[in-house]
Design a protein around this motif. Structure first.
Motif, PDB file in Angstrom:
ATOM      1  N   ARG A 136       0.819  -1.220   0.000  1.00 13.16           N
ATOM      2  CA  ARG A 136       0.000   0.000   0.000  1.00 13.16           C
ATOM      3  C   ARG A 136       0.851   1.268   0.000  1.00 13.16           C
ATOM      4  NH1 ARG A 136      -1.526   4.289  -0.199  1.00 13.16           N
ATOM      5  NH2 ARG A 136      -3.319   5.299   0.733  1.00 13.16           N
ATOM      6  N   TYR A 137       1.840   1.325   0.908  1.00 18.28           N
ATOM      7  CA  TYR A 137       2.605   2.558   1.062  1.00 18.28           C
ATOM      8  C   TYR A 137       3.905   2.574   0.257  1.00 18.28           C
ATOM      9  CZ  TYR A 137      -0.835   3.677   4.509  1.00 18.28           C
ATOM     10  OH  TYR A 137      -2.045   3.930   5.110  1.00 18.28           O
ATOM     11  N   GLY A 138       4.512   1.431   0.038  1.00 15.61           N
ATOM     12  CA  GLY A 138       5.773   1.395  -0.699  1.00 15.61           C
ATOM     13  C   GLY A 138       5.606   1.271  -2.197  1.00 15.61           C
ATOM     14  N   VAL A 139       4.413   0.853  -2.638  1.00 17.57           N
ATOM     15  CA  VAL A 139       4.176   0.656  -4.066  1.00 17.57           C
ATOM     16  C   VAL A 139       2.973   1.475  -4.545  1.00 17.57           C
ATOM     17  CG1 VAL A 139       3.658  -1.043  -5.870  1.00 17.57           C
ATOM     18  CG2 VAL A 139       5.201  -1.660  -4.005  1.00 17.57           C
ATOM     19  N   VAL A 140       1.788   1.154  -4.050  1.00 17.47           N
ATOM     20  CA  VAL A 140       0.557   1.762  -4.559  1.00 17.47           C
ATOM     21  C   VAL A 140       0.544   3.282  -4.357  1.00 17.47           C
ATOM     22  CG1 VAL A 140      -1.967   1.837  -4.316  1.00 17.47           C
ATOM     23  CG2 VAL A 140      -0.771  -0.367  -4.365  1.00 17.47           C
ATOM     24  N   ALA A 141       0.911   3.763  -3.176  1.00 17.45           N
ATOM     25  CA  ALA A 141       0.910   5.210  -2.930  1.00 17.45           C
ATOM     26  C   ALA A 141       1.851   5.916  -3.893  1.00 17.45           C
ATOM     27  CB  ALA A 141       1.301   5.510  -1.483  1.00 17.45           C
ATOM     28  N   ARG A 142       3.007   5.326  -4.155  1.00 21.12           N
ATOM     29  CA  ARG A 142       3.979   5.929  -5.078  1.00 21.12           C
ATOM     30  C   ARG A 142       3.459   5.900  -6.516  1.00 21.12           C
ATOM     31  NH1 ARG A 142       9.789   5.143  -2.826  1.00 21.12           N
ATOM     32  NH2 ARG A 142       9.353   5.032  -0.602  1.00 21.12           N
ATOM     33  N   GLU A 143       2.800   4.790  -6.867  1.00 27.54           N
ATOM     34  CA  GLU A 143       2.228   4.705  -8.215  1.00 27.54           C
ATOM     35  C   GLU A 143       1.094   5.719  -8.392  1.00 27.54           C
ATOM     36  OE1 GLU A 143       3.154   0.049  -9.311  1.00 27.54           O
ATOM     37  OE2 GLU A 143       1.139   0.585  -8.659  1.00 27.54           O
ATOM     38  N   GLU A 144       0.270   5.876  -7.371  1.00 27.46           N
ATOM     39  CA  GLU A 144      -0.833   6.837  -7.467  1.00 27.46           C
ATOM     40  C   GLU A 144      -0.309   8.262  -7.616  1.00 27.46           C
ATOM     41  OE1 GLU A 144      -3.176   5.983  -3.988  1.00 27.46           O
ATOM     42  OE2 GLU A 144      -4.363   4.475  -5.054  1.00 27.46           O
ATOM     43  N   THR A 145       0.712   8.609  -6.857  1.00 25.17           N
ATOM     44  CA  THR A 145       1.320   9.938  -6.976  1.00 25.17           C
ATOM     45  C   THR A 145       1.892  10.133  -8.371  1.00 25.17           C
ATOM     46  OG1 THR A 145       1.827   9.967  -4.623  1.00 25.17           O
ATOM     47  CG2 THR A 145       3.093  11.466  -6.017  1.00 25.17           C
ATOM     48  N   TYR A 146       2.577   9.122  -8.866  1.00 25.11           N
ATOM     49  CA  TYR A 146       3.156   9.176 -10.212  1.00 25.11           C
ATOM     50  C   TYR A 146       2.073   9.326 -11.285  1.00 25.11           C
ATOM     51  CZ  TYR A 146       5.010   7.156 -14.542  1.00 25.11           C
ATOM     52  OH  TYR A 146       5.331   6.914 -15.851  1.00 25.11           O
ATOM     53  N   LEU A 147       1.018   8.534 -11.191  1.00 21.18           N
ATOM     54  CA  LEU A 147      -0.051   8.594 -12.194  1.00 21.18           C
ATOM     55  C   LEU A 147      -0.772   9.941 -12.158  1.00 21.18           C
ATOM     56  CD1 LEU A 147      -1.466   4.971 -11.875  1.00 21.18           C
ATOM     57  CD2 LEU A 147      -0.143   5.923 -13.788  1.00 21.18           C
ATOM     58  N   GLU A 148      -0.942  10.487 -10.971  1.00 22.75           N
ATOM     59  CA  GLU A 148      -1.577  11.805 -10.882  1.00 22.75           C
ATOM     60  C   GLU A 148      -0.672  12.871 -11.503  1.00 22.75           C
ATOM     61  OE1 GLU A 148      -3.655  14.633  -7.507  1.00 22.75           O
ATOM     62  OE2 GLU A 148      -3.557  12.459  -7.205  1.00 22.75           O
ATOM     63  N   ARG A 149       0.614  12.766 -11.250  1.00 19.62           N
ATOM     64  CA  ARG A 149       1.568  13.703 -11.838  1.00 19.62           C
ATOM     65  C   ARG A 149       1.617  13.542 -13.361  1.00 19.62           C
ATOM     66  NH1 ARG A 149       5.826  11.989  -9.050  1.00 19.62           N
ATOM     67  NH2 ARG A 149       6.715  10.803 -10.761  1.00 19.62           N
ATOM     68  N   ARG A 150       1.547  12.304 -13.807  1.00 21.23           N
ATOM     69  CA  ARG A 150       1.689  12.014 -15.241  1.00 21.23           C
ATOM     70  C   ARG A 150       0.428  12.328 -16.040  1.00 21.23           C
ATOM     71  NH1 ARG A 150       4.772   9.912 -19.090  1.00 21.23           N
ATOM     72  NH2 ARG A 150       4.102   8.154 -20.359  1.00 21.23           N
ATOM     73  N   PHE A 151      -0.743  11.976 -15.498  1.00 21.34           N
ATOM     74  CA  PHE A 151      -1.993  12.114 -16.261  1.00 21.34           C
ATOM     75  C   PHE A 151      -2.934  13.188 -15.741  1.00 21.34           C
ATOM     76  CE2 PHE A 151      -0.571   7.722 -17.045  1.00 21.34           C
ATOM     77  CZ  PHE A 151      -0.452   7.777 -18.419  1.00 21.34           C
ATOM     78  N   GLY A 152      -2.619  13.797 -14.630  1.00 24.05           N
ATOM     79  CA  GLY A 152      -3.389  14.941 -14.124  1.00 24.05           C
ATOM     80  C   GLY A 152      -4.855  14.647 -13.860  1.00 24.05           C
ATOM     81  N   ASP A 153      -5.716  15.501 -14.445  1.00 23.23           N
ATOM     82  CA  ASP A 153      -7.155  15.404 -14.206  1.00 23.23           C
ATOM     83  C   ASP A 153      -7.755  14.072 -14.644  1.00 23.23           C
ATOM     84  OD1 ASP A 153      -7.285  17.880 -13.027  1.00 23.23           O
ATOM     85  OD2 ASP A 153      -7.849  18.928 -14.879  1.00 23.23           O
ATOM     86  N   ALA A 154      -7.216  13.493 -15.705  1.00 24.35           N
ATOM     87  CA  ALA A 154      -7.742  12.203 -16.168  1.00 24.35           C
ATOM     88  C   ALA A 154      -7.597  11.158 -15.070  1.00 24.35           C
ATOM     89  CB  ALA A 154      -7.024  11.754 -17.436  1.00 24.35           C
ATOM     90  N   TYR A 155      -6.445  11.142 -14.374  1.00 25.42           N
ATOM     91  CA  TYR A 155      -6.258  10.180 -13.287  1.00 25.42           C
ATOM     92  C   TYR A 155      -7.108  10.559 -12.072  1.00 25.42           C
ATOM     93  CZ  TYR A 155      -4.450   7.144  -9.752  1.00 25.42           C
ATOM     94  OH  TYR A 155      -4.373   6.217  -8.752  1.00 25.42           O
ATOM     95  N   ARG A 156      -7.189  11.836 -11.754  1.00 22.65           N
ATOM     96  CA  ARG A 156      -8.006  12.257 -10.605  1.00 22.65           C
ATOM     97  C   ARG A 156      -9.473  11.873 -10.816  1.00 22.65           C
ATOM     98  NH1 ARG A 156      -3.901  16.067 -10.306  1.00 22.65           N
ATOM     99  NH2 ARG A 156      -4.740  17.438 -11.910  1.00 22.65           N
ATOM    100  N   ASP A 157      -9.981  12.024 -12.033  1.00 19.47           N
ATOM    101  CA  ASP A 157     -11.357  11.620 -12.339  1.00 19.47           C
ATOM    102  C   ASP A 157     -11.525  10.110 -12.168  1.00 19.47           C
ATOM    103  OD1 ASP A 157     -11.945  14.253 -12.917  1.00 19.47           O
ATOM    104  OD2 ASP A 157     -11.851  13.986 -15.096  1.00 19.47           O
ATOM    105  N   TYR A 158     -10.570   9.359 -12.679  1.00 12.41           N
ATOM    106  CA  TYR A 158     -10.595   7.894 -12.559  1.00 12.41           C
ATOM    107  C   TYR A 158     -10.546   7.484 -11.089  1.00 12.41           C
ATOM    108  CZ  TYR A 158      -8.762   3.106 -12.840  1.00 12.41           C
ATOM    109  OH  TYR A 158      -8.558   1.757 -12.695  1.00 12.41           O
ATOM    110  N   LYS A 159      -9.663   8.127 -10.329  1.00 12.97           N
ATOM    111  CA  LYS A 159      -9.497   7.829  -8.904  1.00 12.97           C
ATOM    112  C   LYS A 159     -10.795   8.111  -8.138  1.00 12.97           C
ATOM    113  CE  LYS A 159      -6.237   9.143  -5.294  1.00 12.97           C
ATOM    114  NZ  LYS A 159      -5.062   9.974  -5.003  1.00 12.97           N
ATOM    115  N   ALA A 160     -11.532   9.122  -8.539  1.00 15.28           N
ATOM    116  CA  ALA A 160     -12.796   9.460  -7.889  1.00 15.28           C
ATOM    117  C   ALA A 160     -13.906   8.451  -8.216  1.00 15.28           C
ATOM    118  CB  ALA A 160     -13.245  10.863  -8.286  1.00 15.28           C
ATOM    119  N   ARG A 161     -13.821   7.810  -9.380  1.00 15.24           N
ATOM    120  CA  ARG A 161     -14.860   6.876  -9.846  1.00 15.24           C
ATOM    121  C   ARG A 161     -14.636   5.438  -9.402  1.00 15.24           C
ATOM    122  NH1 ARG A 161     -14.481   5.371 -14.748  1.00 15.24           N
ATOM    123  NH2 ARG A 161     -12.755   6.618 -15.454  1.00 15.24           N
TER     124      ARG A 161
END
Length: 166
Positions: A136-161
């Motif tokens: 959760r913290y060593g992999v997923v949290a880092r991937e989520e931060t990366y995906l949000e940085r990389r894809f911006g609003d598209a990832y935030r919308d996906y994360k909300a859904r």
């Protein structure tokens, strides 16, 4: 801002910077559980009947393999690498990824638990909690931060859904 081949905005071309490749984390936990079973044996009290343990463990293994395979297939179809040490090329939101953001990890957890039950390994099951915290913290949290940085609003919308796990 650049656009990837699928027409999605791309802000970053790096990687998620996970602590260790996730399959190695799962394998290390599994091996550590088996070693601890030998060195510090504990009674295995899950249902008590070998056939039931094999059926439950085998079912979890099959479901886990199916989930992980569906997630890997989605990544392959989108032309993005599964390995977290390579840059993500596309945000995958369809198929199994429309139900859970992490079907591959969820599948690996089911596979891991199924092996622990089928092998009657109490330490493997006990190590599920530290394994989950590490993923959760060593992999997923880092991937989520990366995906949000990389894809911006598209990832935030996906994360909300779509939920992280189920």
């Amino acid at each position: 801002m650049k656009m990837d081949p699928a027409g999605q905005q791309v802000n970053d071309t790096g990687t998620a910077g996970v602590i260790v490749r996730p399959p190695l984390i799962f394998l290390a936990a599994l091996l550590l559980g088996f070693v601890l079973d030998r060195m510090l044996p504990l009674p295995f009290v899950f249902l008590g009947i070998d056939l039931v343990n094999w059926i439950i463990g085998g079912s979890l293994i099959l479901i886990g393999l199916a989930l992980a395979a569906a997630g890997i297939r989605n990544f392959s179809r989108a032309g993005t690498p599964v390995r977290s040490i390579k840059p993500t090329r596309a945000l995958v939101t369809a198929g199994i990824h429309g139900w859970t953001r992490n079907p591959i990890y969820l599948g690996k957890f089911l596979l891991y638990g199924g092996i622990g039950i089928a092998a009657r390994s109490p330490w493997t099951l006990i190590l599920t909690l530290p394994l989950a915290i590490t993923i959760r913290y060593g992999v997923v949290a880092r991937e989520e931060t990366y995906l949000e940085r990389r894809f911006g609003d598209a990832y935030r919308d996906y994360k909300a859904r779509v939920r992280r796990w189920l």
